[in-house]
Design a protein around this motif. Structure first.
Motif, PDB file in Angstrom:
ATOM      1  N   ASN A  92      21.276   4.942   0.347  1.00 26.67           N
ATOM      2  CA  ASN A  92      21.615   6.001   1.294  1.00 26.67           C
ATOM      3  C   ASN A  92      21.206   7.380   0.809  1.00 26.67           C
ATOM      4  O   ASN A  92      20.109   7.833   1.082  1.00 26.67           O
ATOM      5  N   VAL A  93      22.105   8.046   0.083  1.00 27.10           N
ATOM      6  CA  VAL A  93      21.871   9.431  -0.322  1.00 27.10           C
ATOM      7  C   VAL A  93      22.383   9.657  -1.737  1.00 27.10           C
ATOM      8  O   VAL A  93      23.451   9.160  -2.109  1.00 27.10           O
ATOM      9  N   ALA A  94      21.601  10.410  -2.526  1.00 25.34           N
ATOM     10  CA  ALA A  94      22.011  10.837  -3.864  1.00 25.34           C
ATOM     11  C   ALA A  94      22.434  12.300  -3.786  1.00 25.34           C
ATOM     12  O   ALA A  94      21.770  13.112  -3.144  1.00 25.34           O
ATOM     13  N   HIS A  95      23.550  12.629  -4.447  1.00 27.05           N
ATOM     14  CA  HIS A  95      24.118  13.970  -4.394  1.00 27.05           C
ATOM     15  C   HIS A  95      24.123  14.647  -5.757  1.00 27.05           C
ATOM     16  O   HIS A  95      24.332  13.995  -6.784  1.00 27.05           O
ATOM     17  N   ILE A  96      23.960  15.971  -5.722  1.00 19.62           N
ATOM     18  CA  ILE A  96      24.136  16.832  -6.893  1.00 19.62           C
ATOM     19  C   ILE A  96      24.980  18.020  -6.434  1.00 19.62           C
ATOM     20  O   ILE A  96      24.685  18.626  -5.398  1.00 19.62           O
ATOM     21  N   GLY A  97      26.035  18.341  -7.177  1.00 22.25           N
ATOM     22  CA  GLY A  97      26.858  19.487  -6.815  1.00 22.25           C
ATOM     23  C   GLY A  97      28.085  19.105  -6.009  1.00 22.25           C
ATOM     24  O   GLY A  97      28.872  18.240  -6.402  1.00 22.25           O
ATOM     25  N   LEU A  98      28.243  19.736  -4.842  1.00 23.96           N
ATOM     26  CA  LEU A  98      29.441  19.565  -4.028  1.00 23.96           C
ATOM     27  C   LEU A  98      29.683  18.107  -3.659  1.00 23.96           C
ATOM     28  O   LEU A  98      30.822  17.630  -3.671  1.00 23.96           O
ATOM     29  N   GLY A  99      28.622  17.369  -3.337  1.00 26.16           N
ATOM     30  CA  GLY A  99      28.764  15.969  -2.953  1.00 26.16           C
ATOM     31  C   GLY A  99      29.342  15.109  -4.060  1.00 26.16           C
ATOM     32  O   GLY A  99      30.062  14.137  -3.795  1.00 26.16           O
ATOM     33  N   VAL A 100      29.048  15.447  -5.302  1.00 25.89           N
ATOM     34  CA  VAL A 100      29.613  14.719  -6.447  1.00 25.89           C
ATOM     35  C   VAL A 100      31.116  14.977  -6.531  1.00 25.89           C
ATOM     36  O   VAL A 100      31.907  14.058  -6.772  1.00 25.89           O
ATOM     37  N   LYS A 101      31.500  16.232  -6.326  1.00 27.90           N
ATOM     38  CA  LYS A 101      32.932  16.559  -6.359  1.00 27.90           C
ATOM     39  C   LYS A 101      33.682  15.848  -5.231  1.00 27.90           C
ATOM     40  O   LYS A 101      34.824  15.417  -5.398  1.00 27.90           O
ATOM     41  N   VAL A 102      33.030  15.711  -4.068  1.00 29.27           N
ATOM     42  CA  VAL A 102      33.645  14.989  -2.961  1.00 29.27           C
ATOM     43  C   VAL A 102      33.891  13.535  -3.354  1.00 29.27           C
ATOM     44  O   VAL A 102      34.971  12.978  -3.103  1.00 29.27           O
ATOM     45  N   THR A 103      32.888  12.911  -3.993  1.00 30.90           N
ATOM     46  CA  THR A 103      33.038  11.522  -4.439  1.00 30.90           C
ATOM     47  C   THR A 103      34.214  11.369  -5.386  1.00 30.90           C
ATOM     48  O   THR A 103      34.990  10.408  -5.296  1.00 30.90           O
ATOM     49  N   LYS A 104      34.369  12.331  -6.284  1.00 26.64           N
ATOM     50  CA  LYS A 104      35.473  12.259  -7.243  1.00 26.64           C
ATOM     51  C   LYS A 104      36.826  12.438  -6.564  1.00 26.64           C
ATOM     52  O   LYS A 104      37.839  11.888  -7.015  1.00 26.64           O
ATOM     53  N   GLU A 105      36.858  13.227  -5.499  1.00 26.96           N
ATOM     54  CA  GLU A 105      38.103  13.419  -4.757  1.00 26.96           C
ATOM     55  C   GLU A 105      38.487  12.174  -3.960  1.00 26.96           C
ATOM     56  O   GLU A 105      39.656  11.968  -3.628  1.00 26.96           O
ATOM     57  N   LEU A 106      37.487  11.326  -3.649  1.00 29.31           N
ATOM     58  CA  LEU A 106      37.724  10.145  -2.814  1.00 29.31           C
ATOM     59  C   LEU A 106      38.318   9.008  -3.642  1.00 29.31           C
ATOM     60  O   LEU A 106      37.662   8.022  -3.941  1.00 29.31           O
ATOM     61  N   THR A 107      39.553   9.135  -3.985  1.00 28.54           N
ATOM     62  CA  THR A 107      40.237   8.098  -4.743  1.00 28.54           C
ATOM     63  C   THR A 107      40.509   6.888  -3.839  1.00 28.54           C
ATOM     64  O   THR A 107      40.560   7.021  -2.604  1.00 28.54           O
ATOM     65  N   PRO A 108      40.696   5.704  -4.413  1.00 28.07           N
ATOM     66  CA  PRO A 108      41.032   4.522  -3.592  1.00 28.07           C
ATOM     67  C   PRO A 108      42.246   4.745  -2.709  1.00 28.07           C
ATOM     68  O   PRO A 108      42.278   4.311  -1.561  1.00 28.07           O
ATOM     69  N   ASP A 109      43.259   5.434  -3.242  1.00 27.23           N
ATOM     70  CA  ASP A 109      44.464   5.691  -2.452  1.00 27.23           C
ATOM     71  C   ASP A 109      44.164   6.583  -1.249  1.00 27.23           C
ATOM     72  O   ASP A 109      44.686   6.357  -0.149  1.00 27.23           O
ATOM     73  N   LEU A 110      43.313   7.602  -1.461  1.00 35.11           N
ATOM     74  CA  LEU A 110      42.952   8.500  -0.363  1.00 35.11           C
ATOM     75  C   LEU A 110      42.181   7.741   0.717  1.00 35.11           C
ATOM     76  O   LEU A 110      42.421   7.917   1.915  1.00 35.11           O
TER      77      LEU A 110
END
Length: 297
Positions: free
Chosen positions: A133-151
């Motif tokens: 799909n898509v590779a991210h650098i910057g903000l998109g990486v932080k979004v991935t880290k915020e996306l916890t399994p619980d969230l």
């Protein structure tokens, strides 16, 4: 239509809907059509790549029940053995499934597998690692880290909106140098994305002209801006109309070299896969993927 004699079905029970989905009717549909379906669960130490490796000589199709991260983990073996694959969308975003016109309803997805139509699709590579799909650098990486399994479990696709808001509050500016097609570009950025497919982040479009089989990588970079500035152009970002936004840089190419200062993580298909500096390439028509006759839009 040639029906595969044997298919390997990989189920990730830890994906958002992996443990709660009833697949019995779909399995029966395929078996009645003449396909022997071998079911394996991705639990313990067994990885998708290892299970495909162990079964590749006897199968003609790999069916992956999970999200984009699960599919990404199967990529090396799928490409190594040039195996056709299909998706049962059981994750949160299911962006590759969306690119292929696979609906979220599992029974409908099984019927598409039964019909056995396919497209030859792109495969992206960054520093030797594959992505769909898509590779991210910057903000998109932080979004991935915020996306916890619980969230993800609690908010579903809307978890991306919550994660973006949290990530933006902690975003950092960085410098980027890009080389492609003999040209060089230098810019400041808060978010850079390179897409091999069409969708990412729960249905965002990397570029309105992009397709998963177009043989190109599509890049966009967001110049530093406030959250409210980005919010005003959110509809254009959502539908891939980046060229209409003044504070965005875009590029399409088969190869790109990207250097950042400082060095930054690269996430693709929801997984950490590398860091900058990075060499990006695309392999056109790399894999055969089962798709809907009439892709979703």
């Amino acid at each position: 239509m040639t029906i595969p004699k044997k298919a390997l079905l990989l189920i990730n029970p830890h994906s958002r809907n992996g443990a709660d989905t009833d697949i019995a009717e779909g399995i029966e549909l395929l078996r009645n059509a003449g396909t022997d379906v071998v079911i394996k669960h991705l639990e313990g130490s067994a990885t998708a790549e290892q299970l495909i490796e162990a079964n590749h000589k006897d199968i003609q199709l790999v069916i992956i029940g999970g999200g984009d991260g699960t599919i990404n983990s199967a990529l090396p073996a799928l490409y190594r053995y040039k195996l056709r694959f299909a998706i049962l969308p059981m994750g949160t975003a299911n962006d590759l499934a969306r690119s292929l016109g696979i609906p979220p309803d599992i029974d409908e997805a099984f019927h598409i597998i039964y019909e056995n139509q396919y497209r030859k699709i792109n495969l992206g590579i960054v520093n030797g690692r594959y992505f769909f799909n898509v590779a991210h650098i910057g903000l998109g990486v932080k979004v991935t880290k915020e996306l916890t399994p619980d969230l993800k479990k609690k908010w579903g696709v809307f978890s991306y909106l919550k994660a973006i808001f949290s990530a933006f509050n902690n975003q950092n500016k960085f410098f980027v140098a890009i080389k492609s097609n003999g040209d060089s570009y230098r810019l400041r950025s808060i978010q850079l994305a390179v897409g091999s497919g069409r969708y990412y982040g729960g249905g965002n479009i990397i570029n309105e002209d992009s397709e998963i089989d177009d043989g190109l990588l599509h890049l966009y970079s967001l110049y530093p801006q406030s959250f409210w500035q980005m919010l005003t152009c959110a509809p254009l970002l959502r539908f891939g109309k980046h060229k209409k936004i003044r504070r965005t840089f875009t590029l399409a190419s088969r190869e790109m070299e990207i250097i950042t200062a400082p060095a930054l993580e690269i996430h693709a298909d929801g997984e950490h896969i590398s860091k900058t500096p990075a060499q990006f390439k695309v392999i056109p028509q790399a894999l055969e993927a089962i798709c809907a006759a009439d892709p979703l839009e």
